[in-house]
Write a protein that holds these residues in place. Structure first.
Motif, PDB file in Angstrom:
ATOM      1  N   VAL A  84       0.859  -1.183   0.000  1.00 36.57           N
ATOM      2  CA  VAL A  84       0.000   0.000   0.000  1.00 36.57           C
ATOM      3  C   VAL A  84       0.893   1.229   0.000  1.00 36.57           C
ATOM      4  CG1 VAL A  84      -1.640   1.354   1.359  1.00 36.57           C
ATOM      5  CG2 VAL A  84      -1.941  -1.110   1.151  1.00 36.57           C
ATOM      6  N   LEU A  85       0.671   2.129  -0.950  1.00 40.32           N
ATOM      7  CA  LEU A  85       1.447   3.365  -1.045  1.00 40.32           C
ATOM      8  C   LEU A  85       0.504   4.551  -1.046  1.00 40.32           C
ATOM      9  CD1 LEU A  85       4.088   2.388  -3.785  1.00 40.32           C
ATOM     10  CD2 LEU A  85       4.399   2.436  -1.295  1.00 40.32           C
ATOM     11  N   ASP A  86       0.713   5.468  -0.111  1.00 42.25           N
ATOM     12  CA  ASP A  86      -0.086   6.690  -0.026  1.00 42.25           C
ATOM     13  C   ASP A  86      -1.587   6.401  -0.004  1.00 42.25           C
ATOM     14  OD1 ASP A  86       2.244   8.254  -0.049  1.00 42.25           O
ATOM     15  OD2 ASP A  86       2.298   8.274  -2.238  1.00 42.25           O
ATOM     16  N   GLY A  87      -1.968   5.359   0.712  1.00 39.30           N
ATOM     17  CA  GLY A  87      -3.374   5.058   0.883  1.00 39.30           C
ATOM     18  C   GLY A  87      -4.020   4.303  -0.252  1.00 39.30           C
ATOM     19  N   ASN A  88      -3.234   3.790  -1.175  1.00 36.07           N
ATOM     20  CA  ASN A  88      -3.780   3.038  -2.307  1.00 36.07           C
ATOM     21  C   ASN A  88      -3.023   1.730  -2.474  1.00 36.07           C
ATOM     22  OD1 ASN A  88      -5.758   4.992  -3.694  1.00 36.07           O
ATOM     23  ND2 ASN A  88      -3.930   6.242  -3.448  1.00 36.07           N
TER      24      ASN A  88
ATOM     25  N   VAL B 200      16.512  -9.476   6.772  1.00 33.27           N
ATOM     26  CA  VAL B 200      17.156  -9.094   5.505  1.00 33.27           C
ATOM     27  C   VAL B 200      16.125  -8.505   4.549  1.00 33.27           C
ATOM     28  CG1 VAL B 200      18.334  -9.979   3.448  1.00 33.27           C
ATOM     29  CG2 VAL B 200      19.027 -10.771   5.724  1.00 33.27           C
ATOM     30  N   ALA B 201      14.970  -9.161   4.465  1.00 32.08           N
ATOM     31  CA  ALA B 201      13.914  -8.661   3.585  1.00 32.08           C
ATOM     32  C   ALA B 201      13.431  -7.285   4.029  1.00 32.08           C
ATOM     33  CB  ALA B 201      12.752  -9.656   3.561  1.00 32.08           C
ATOM     34  N   VAL B 202      13.316  -7.080   5.334  1.00 28.33           N
ATOM     35  CA  VAL B 202      12.884  -5.781   5.858  1.00 28.33           C
ATOM     36  C   VAL B 202      13.863  -4.687   5.459  1.00 28.33           C
ATOM     37  CG1 VAL B 202      12.588  -4.442   7.990  1.00 28.33           C
ATOM     38  CG2 VAL B 202      11.546  -6.710   7.778  1.00 28.33           C
ATOM     39  N   ARG B 203      15.150  -4.976   5.554  1.00 24.89           N
ATOM     40  CA  ARG B 203      16.161  -3.971   5.154  1.00 24.89           C
ATOM     41  C   ARG B 203      16.024  -3.632   3.683  1.00 24.89           C
ATOM     42  NH1 ARG B 203      19.719  -7.547   7.924  1.00 24.89           N
ATOM     43  NH2 ARG B 203      20.091  -6.899  10.077  1.00 24.89           N
ATOM     44  N   HIS B 204      15.839  -4.659   2.839  1.00 25.38           N
ATOM     45  CA  HIS B 204      15.705  -4.415   1.406  1.00 25.38           C
ATOM     46  C   HIS B 204      14.466  -3.585   1.099  1.00 25.38           C
ATOM     47  CE1 HIS B 204      18.299  -8.215   0.396  1.00 25.38           C
ATOM     48  NE2 HIS B 204      19.007  -7.209   0.842  1.00 25.38           N
ATOM     49  N   VAL B 205      13.360  -3.949   1.714  1.00 31.45           N
ATOM     50  CA  VAL B 205      12.119  -3.210   1.485  1.00 31.45           C
ATOM     51  C   VAL B 205      12.271  -1.762   1.947  1.00 31.45           C
ATOM     52  CG1 VAL B 205       9.701  -2.996   2.208  1.00 31.45           C
ATOM     53  CG2 VAL B 205      10.624  -5.237   1.585  1.00 31.45           C
ATOM     54  N   GLY B 206      12.912  -1.582   3.103  1.00 35.21           N
ATOM     55  CA  GLY B 206      13.109  -0.233   3.622  1.00 35.21           C
ATOM     56  C   GLY B 206      13.914   0.635   2.677  1.00 35.21           C
TER      57      GLY B 206
ATOM     58  N   ILE C  20      14.354   0.163  -0.679  1.00 41.46           N
ATOM     59  CA  ILE C  20      13.806   0.285  -2.029  1.00 41.46           C
ATOM     60  C   ILE C  20      12.450   0.986  -2.038  1.00 41.46           C
ATOM     61  CG2 ILE C  20      13.002  -1.018  -4.037  1.00 41.46           C
ATOM     62  CD1 ILE C  20      15.058  -3.192  -3.254  1.00 41.46           C
ATOM     63  N   VAL C  21      11.589   0.616  -1.112  1.00 39.60           N
ATOM     64  CA  VAL C  21      10.216   1.136  -1.122  1.00 39.60           C
ATOM     65  C   VAL C  21      10.028   2.273  -0.130  1.00 39.60           C
ATOM     66  CG1 VAL C  21       7.779   0.521  -0.875  1.00 39.60           C
ATOM     67  CG2 VAL C  21       9.390  -1.150  -1.806  1.00 39.60           C
ATOM     68  N   ASP C  22      10.707   2.209   1.013  1.00 38.51           N
ATOM     69  CA  ASP C  22      10.633   3.224   2.058  1.00 38.51           C
ATOM     70  C   ASP C  22       9.214   3.425   2.574  1.00 38.51           C
ATOM     71  OD1 ASP C  22      11.596   5.133   3.816  1.00 38.51           O
ATOM     72  OD2 ASP C  22      11.380   6.785   2.388  1.00 38.51           O
ATOM     73  N   PRO C  23       8.534   2.361   3.019  1.00 39.16           N
ATOM     74  CA  PRO C  23       7.185   2.516   3.582  1.00 39.16           C
ATOM     75  C   PRO C  23       7.245   3.012   5.023  1.00 39.16           C
ATOM     76  CG  PRO C  23       7.837   0.240   3.737  1.00 39.16           C
ATOM     77  CD  PRO C  23       8.982   0.955   3.052  1.00 39.16           C
TER      78      PRO C  23
ATOM     79  N   LEU D 217      15.033   2.443   8.509  1.00 33.71           N
ATOM     80  CA  LEU D 217      14.259   1.206   8.519  1.00 33.71           C
ATOM     81  C   LEU D 217      12.799   1.496   8.866  1.00 33.71           C
ATOM     82  CD1 LEU D 217      16.629  -1.278  10.391  1.00 33.71           C
ATOM     83  CD2 LEU D 217      16.020  -1.302   7.978  1.00 33.71           C
ATOM     84  N   PRO D 218      11.864   0.845   8.190  1.00 32.41           N
ATOM     85  CA  PRO D 218      10.461   0.994   8.571  1.00 32.41           C
ATOM     86  C   PRO D 218      10.197   0.277   9.889  1.00 32.41           C
ATOM     87  CG  PRO D 218      10.685  -0.682   6.874  1.00 32.41           C
ATOM     88  CD  PRO D 218      12.045  -0.074   7.043  1.00 32.41           C
TER      89      PRO D 218
END
Length: 412
Positions: free
Chosen positions: A235-239, A320-326, A328-331, A363-364
């Motif tokens: 979900v990005l910006d409420g969508n 590891v996945a959390v770091r990558h997501v943080g 690349i996506v920065d949620p 990190l998110p």
């Protein structure tokens, strides 16, 4: 003018001033009430930037239509107590269906996300014909028992995995391939006169969190589901964001270095080692038979130690996945849910935090999802409800998309 000047607005709560913008402005007010209820007329005006007379007109219309109700008066303030508004729970109903490789859950949900009825089948590898029969029986039960008002049924939502009949799993029957050729949308549309909405099951769970869970606190997050097979919804910006090929958030495809054998550094997919089925297999290798999530709650001391061992091992990969997501996506956040029992999700996250640097602001934050094991079924119901209430999460693609047929693009 409908709006007051110099008011900072949320993008999806911004009204329009043109003459034919009545429906849009009505939707903006509904979204505001849905997200922040109970809320007064004055607070809606501040949130949307509408003038008080404009709010009065729109609110009166919504009250007349039965979409909202005057819930209570708020005391303790100066002047006359403010009347608070909420979505009318009986304004609409929706049916949410979640089919996976190990279960079928069917819910009747009202307009504020309350589950009015639940039918659940804890059974592996349900075939299409049985799926349709069980779904028809559940819907008929909801109607006969008057658990839902058919005249106010917004539609039927289906949440299901992509590649349902294709990916090999232990014990998968030979005829499970029938899902690959089954037109589930056409079958459901034969079953009902109401609209049918279809989405990937983890995307649906993410939408449920957005509309009825932690979405009130976070508008950009990755939802990770620990199910028979792991999944992710973004979900990005409420969508909801599914990506060009519908694969956005598919965390099961993240490559992970498997360091069990120190002589080699083998790279595997996270989905090959991190799922409920993987946990069951791990326990079976140690002489413990587990076949459903509830079995995990009745293990003896040795079984619990083994589960903790597996969770600790998986936590390193998830970190590891959390770091990558943080990066690349920065949620804002990462939510972990699915059918893994709640206390085991909490234990898993405790171990994950041990691998992450709490001082790393990039990190998110990572949390347990709020809706539990029925999140995908609630998300399935949330799709027709979002369309009926004109919420920002409404997506017209869900009226035509079928996960299995959509994936045909990958093979061309």
């Amino acid at each position: 003018m409908n709006q007051t000047p110099d008011v900072k607005l949320s993008p999806d709560l911004s009204g329009a001033n043109v003459e034919d913008a009545g429906e849009h402005n009505r939707a903006v007010v509904l979204r505001c009430i849905h997200r922040q209820a109970p809320i007064s007329r004055a607070e809606i005006a501040r949130q949307t930037g509408f003038t008080k007379p404009a709010i009065a007109r729109i609110v009166d219309r919504l009250l007349d239509e039965g979409l909202i109700i005057e819930a209570r008066r708020r005391h303790g303030l100066r002047g006359q107590p403010a009347i608070e508004l909420e979505i009318n729970p009986d304004a609409f109903f929706a049916i949410g269906i979640n089919i996976d490789r190990d279960h079928l859950t069917i819910l009747a949900v009202d307009a504020v996300g309350n589950v009015r009825a639940r039918v659940h089948h804890e059974k592996r590898y349900i075939l299409p014909a049985e799926f349709m029969q069980l779904s028809a029986d559940a819907i008929s039960h909801f109607q006969r028992s008057r658990l839902i008002d058919d005249a106010h049924l917004a539609g039927i939502g289906l949440a299901m995995p992509d590649w349902l009949g294709e990916i090999a799993f232990p014990g998968r029957p030979a005829d499970y391939w029938e899902w690959m050729e089954f037109d589930v949308r056409a079958a459901l549309e034969e079953l009902t006169q109401h609209p049918v909405f279809i989405e990937n099951e983890t995307n649906a769970a993410a939408l449920a969190e957005l509309d009825y869970g932690l979405g009130a606190e976070s508008r950009s997050f990755l939802y990770i589901a620990v199910n028979a097979c792991p999944g992710g919804g973004l979900v990005l910006d409420g969508n909801g964001h599914r990506g060009a090929m519908g694969l956005s958030g598919e965390i099961g495809w993240v490559p992970i270095a498997d360091g069990k054998d120190e002589s080699t550094q083998k790279v595997r997919l996270l989905g090959e080692i991190f799922s409920l089925f993987c946990l069951y297999q791990f326990l079976a290798e140690h002489g413990i038979k587990v076949s459903v999530p509830q079995d995990l709650l009745t293990l003896d001391a040795r079984g619990k130690r083994l589960v903790s061992q597996w969770l600790k091992e998986m936590s390193a990969h998830l970190a590891v996945a959390v770091r990558h997501v943080g990066m690349i996506v920065d949620p804002d956040a990462i939510l972990v849910g699915g059918r893994l029992p709640i206390r085991m999700i909490d234990e898993l996250l405790r171990y994950v935090h041990e691998h992450l640097d709490a001082s790393d602001g990039a990190l998110p934050s990572i949390h347990r999802a709020s809706l539990g094991e029925d999140a995908s079924a609630i998300g399935a119901a949330a799709m027709p409800m979002a369309a009926a209430l004109m919420l920002a999460s409404s997506d017209e693609v869900q009226r035509t998309r079928s996960p299995l047929k959509y994936m045909d693009r990958l093979n061309n």
